[in-house]
Design an enzyme around this catalytic site. Structure first.
Site, mmCIF file in Angstrom:
data_model
loop_
_atom_site.group_PDB
_atom_site.id
_atom_site.type_symbol
_atom_site.label_atom_id
_atom_site.label_comp_id
_atom_site.label_asym_id
_atom_site.label_seq_id
_atom_site.Cartn_x
_atom_site.Cartn_y
_atom_site.Cartn_z
ATOM 1 N N LYS A 140 0.996 -1.332 -0.212
ATOM 2 C CA LYS A 140 0.001 0.166 0.117
ATOM 3 C C LYS A 140 1.023 1.218 0.119
ATOM 4 O O LYS A 140 1.771 1.410 0.802
ATOM 5 C CB LYS A 140 -0.814 -0.079 1.234
ATOM 6 C CG LYS A 140 -1.925 1.183 1.155
ATOM 7 C CD LYS A 140 -3.107 0.722 0.473
ATOM 8 C CE LYS A 140 -3.910 1.894 0.175
ATOM 9 N NZ LYS A 140 -3.545 2.812 -0.752
ATOM 10 N N LYS A 180 4.984 2.360 8.400
ATOM 11 C CA LYS A 180 3.635 3.473 8.833
ATOM 12 C C LYS A 180 2.505 2.460 9.006
ATOM 13 O O LYS A 180 1.790 2.561 10.131
ATOM 14 C CB LYS A 180 3.360 4.544 7.689
ATOM 15 C CG LYS A 180 2.476 5.577 8.077
ATOM 16 C CD LYS A 180 2.049 6.545 6.898
ATOM 17 C CE LYS A 180 3.383 7.217 6.297
ATOM 18 N NZ LYS A 180 2.931 7.996 5.166
ATOM 19 N N LYS A 210 5.339 2.257 -2.824
ATOM 20 C CA LYS A 210 5.469 3.519 -3.358
ATOM 21 C C LYS A 210 5.575 3.712 -4.814
ATOM 22 O O LYS A 210 6.498 2.719 -5.271
ATOM 23 C CB LYS A 210 6.506 4.404 -2.554
ATOM 24 C CG LYS A 210 6.272 6.232 -2.562
ATOM 25 C CD LYS A 210 5.257 6.482 -1.417
ATOM 26 C CE LYS A 210 4.984 7.957 -1.243
ATOM 27 N NZ LYS A 210 4.154 8.032 0.016
ATOM 28 N N THR A 262 -5.275 13.274 5.837
ATOM 29 C CA THR A 262 -3.796 13.463 5.878
ATOM 30 C C THR A 262 -3.811 14.684 7.321
ATOM 31 O O THR A 262 -3.231 14.621 8.114
ATOM 32 C CB THR A 262 -2.806 13.402 5.027
ATOM 33 O OG1 THR A 262 -3.037 12.490 4.171
ATOM 34 C CG2 THR A 262 -1.398 13.643 5.509
ATOM 35 N N SER A 264 -7.446 5.496 3.689
ATOM 36 C CA SER A 264 -7.380 4.732 2.252
ATOM 37 C C SER A 264 -7.888 3.062 3.026
ATOM 38 O O SER A 264 -8.691 2.522 1.994
ATOM 39 C CB SER A 264 -5.898 4.441 1.887
ATOM 40 O OG SER A 264 -5.686 5.656 1.202
HETATM 41 N N1 GLU Z 1 0.776 9.087 0.202
HETATM 42 C C1 GLU Z 1 0.064 8.947 1.541
HETATM 43 C C2 GLU Z 1 1.106 8.376 2.470
HETATM 44 O O1 GLU Z 1 2.320 8.715 2.263
HETATM 45 C C3 GLU Z 1 -0.995 7.853 1.473
HETATM 46 C C4 GLU Z 1 -0.854 6.617 1.206
HETATM 47 C C5 GLU Z 1 -1.954 5.512 0.728
HETATM 48 O O2 GLU Z 1 -3.178 6.190 1.205
HETATM 49 O O3 GLU Z 1 -1.770 4.539 0.535
HETATM 50 O O4 GLU Z 1 1.094 8.023 3.701
#
Ligand code: GLU
Length: 444
Positions: free
Chosen positions: A81, A105, A117, A212, A381
């Protein structure tokens, strides 16, 4: 145990160094050196790096090739993810580092998800809307085989948004239907769960856009309560005014008794006001003229005593809370001794370098690490995925309520471990995330 720590290098090694330190502490606490060493070996390598060339026929019919990546770092806890960013500084090292951060995370917050990513090395400001759509769809065609609702679930990140996620998921569903020639027995909702951060009309979840920033606010409110700083107005400086920066500004502004937003910035400059800003008003100027500094030139500044300052000056202001909300490494060896904030809330990923961490620690500045401070995005998400897979719907208030449950639980744990072992919040957060990964590996 002492895994040797090297001195400064690139951002990936920098992040691995932090993990080494946390592993050393974890081994001391848990007393199981072999398991920790094995975990460190595993976590020092991404499981898969996908690098693609993405051809784009520009509107003027010239052909350009862009570099794209998807790094699938680790999936021991669940499907990969993480977001996709469109940014000129994208390279393998950066995406690899951010994929590692996503792994930690998701583990810290207790989500059944791994880390990944993606990114394209591109400046989206130089593309027309139709070029942006074509490159987004082409990127999906290139990584199609590797993603899916139970494999890898991308989301927005820097310079990507719900519109881009809608194009991407549409492309994904189109290819899936083509391949299966109508035989695909995965429901449309399940396929929609291949991407999160979609528009609400297209299977997105209410509140994902703000999540966020909302998560950052939830963490900050609770932290100042723990630090007993909640009996006056705290001065706040926010660096970066994209999705995360704008939303946290909006949420903090709702607690005028607690916070005063004295500084804002974007890549084009920064503004300061002793009296404080209403972020909605600044947003109006940013929308019109493309930068927060447009507010400084407007008539509305007359009663705000607004000044124009540099981005560097913003970081060094005498404030209570500094919120870096843009890119990596903005607080580093060069400026960390000049930072005057009491608390740094990492709404961006990796905004404080490892060397800066040490200096800030020595100076008693509290850093709330990215894997906690900005985890609201991926947590929402996760709810979006559940919503798509189960066909249920949550209202924004319910989403925020659930965010609060996940994030406060994580903060409480991080706080407790940091108090117990007298370590920084970052080390504590890493320790908890690593321990959860180690426990999962031990089951095999
Ligand atoms: N881009 C966001 C992060 O760095 C969200 C990632 C997501 O929702 O998968 O946490």
């Amino acid at each position: 145990m002492c895994i040797k720590i090297k001195k400064i290098m690139n951002i990936y090694e920098n992040t691995l160094n932090r993990i080494k330190k946390a592993c050393n502490t974890l081994a001391e606490i848990e007393g199981d050196e072999t398991k920790v060493k094995e975990l460190f070996k595993i976590i020092s390598h991404p499981q898969r790096i996908i690098k693609v060339s993405i051809p784009l026929k520009k509107d003027d019919q010239t052909l350009e090739i862009f570099e794209g990546y998807r790094v699938q770092y680790n999936n021991i806890l669940g499907p990969y993810k993480g977001g996709i960013r469109y940014y000129t500084e994208v390279d393998e090292d950066e995406i690899k580092t951010l994929a590692l951060i996503m792994t930690l995370k998701c583990s810290l917050v207790g989500l059944p998800l791994g880390g990944a990513k993606g990114g394209i090395k591109i400046d989206p400001e130089n593309l027309s809307e139709s070029e942006l759509e074509r490159i987004s769809r082409e990127y999906v065609r290139k990584i199609y085989d590797f993603i899916g609702p139970d494999k890898d679930i991308p989301a927005p990140d820097i310079n990507t948004n719900s519109k881009i996620m809608d194009w991407m998921v549409d492309e994904y569903i189109k290819i899936s239907k083509n391949i299966s020639k109508g035989q695909n027995n995965q429901g449309i909702n399940n396929l929609l769960a291949t991407f999160t951060g979609k528009s609400v009309e297209n299977g997105g979840i209410e509140g994902r856009e703000e999540a966020t920033g909302k998560g950052g606010e939830i963490i900050l409110n609770k932290l100042i309560e723990k630090m007993k700083l909640n009996n006056g107005q705290l001065k706040v400086a926010i660096q970066g005014f994209g999705n995360a920066g704008q939303n946290i500004a909006k949420f903090l502004y709702q607690h005028k008794d607690r916070y005063k937003i004295v500084a804002l910035s974007d890549s084009k400059g920064a503004i300061y006001s002793e009296k404080g800003f209403n972020p909605d008003t600044v947003m109006k100027y940013k929308k019109e003229k493309g930068t927060v500094t447009a507010f400084y030139y407007s008539e509305e500044t007359s009663n705000t005593s607004c000044k124009k300052i540099t981005n560097e000056e913003l970081l060094e202001l005498e404030v209570d809370v500094l919120i870096p909300s843009a890119v990596e490494n903005v607080i580093n060896k060069e400026n960390s001794h000049k930072i005057k904030a009491k608390i740094i809330l990492e709404l961006a990923n990796n905004p404080v370098s490892e060397e800066a961490d040490e200096i800030l620690n020595q100076r008693g500045i509290i850093v709330v690490p990215d894997i906690l401070a900005n985890a609201g995005g991926v947590t929402a998400s996760y709810l979006e995925m559940l919503q798509n897979k189960s066909d249920r719907k949550w209202k924004k208030e319910e989403v925020f309520q659930k965010l609060e449950e996940y994030l406060i639980k994580a903060l409480d744990e991080v706080w407790e471990i940091s108090q117990k072992y007298k370590i920084s919040l970052r080390e504590s957060a890493l320790l908890i995330a690593l321990k959860r990964l180690m426990q999962k590996y031990s089951q095999f």
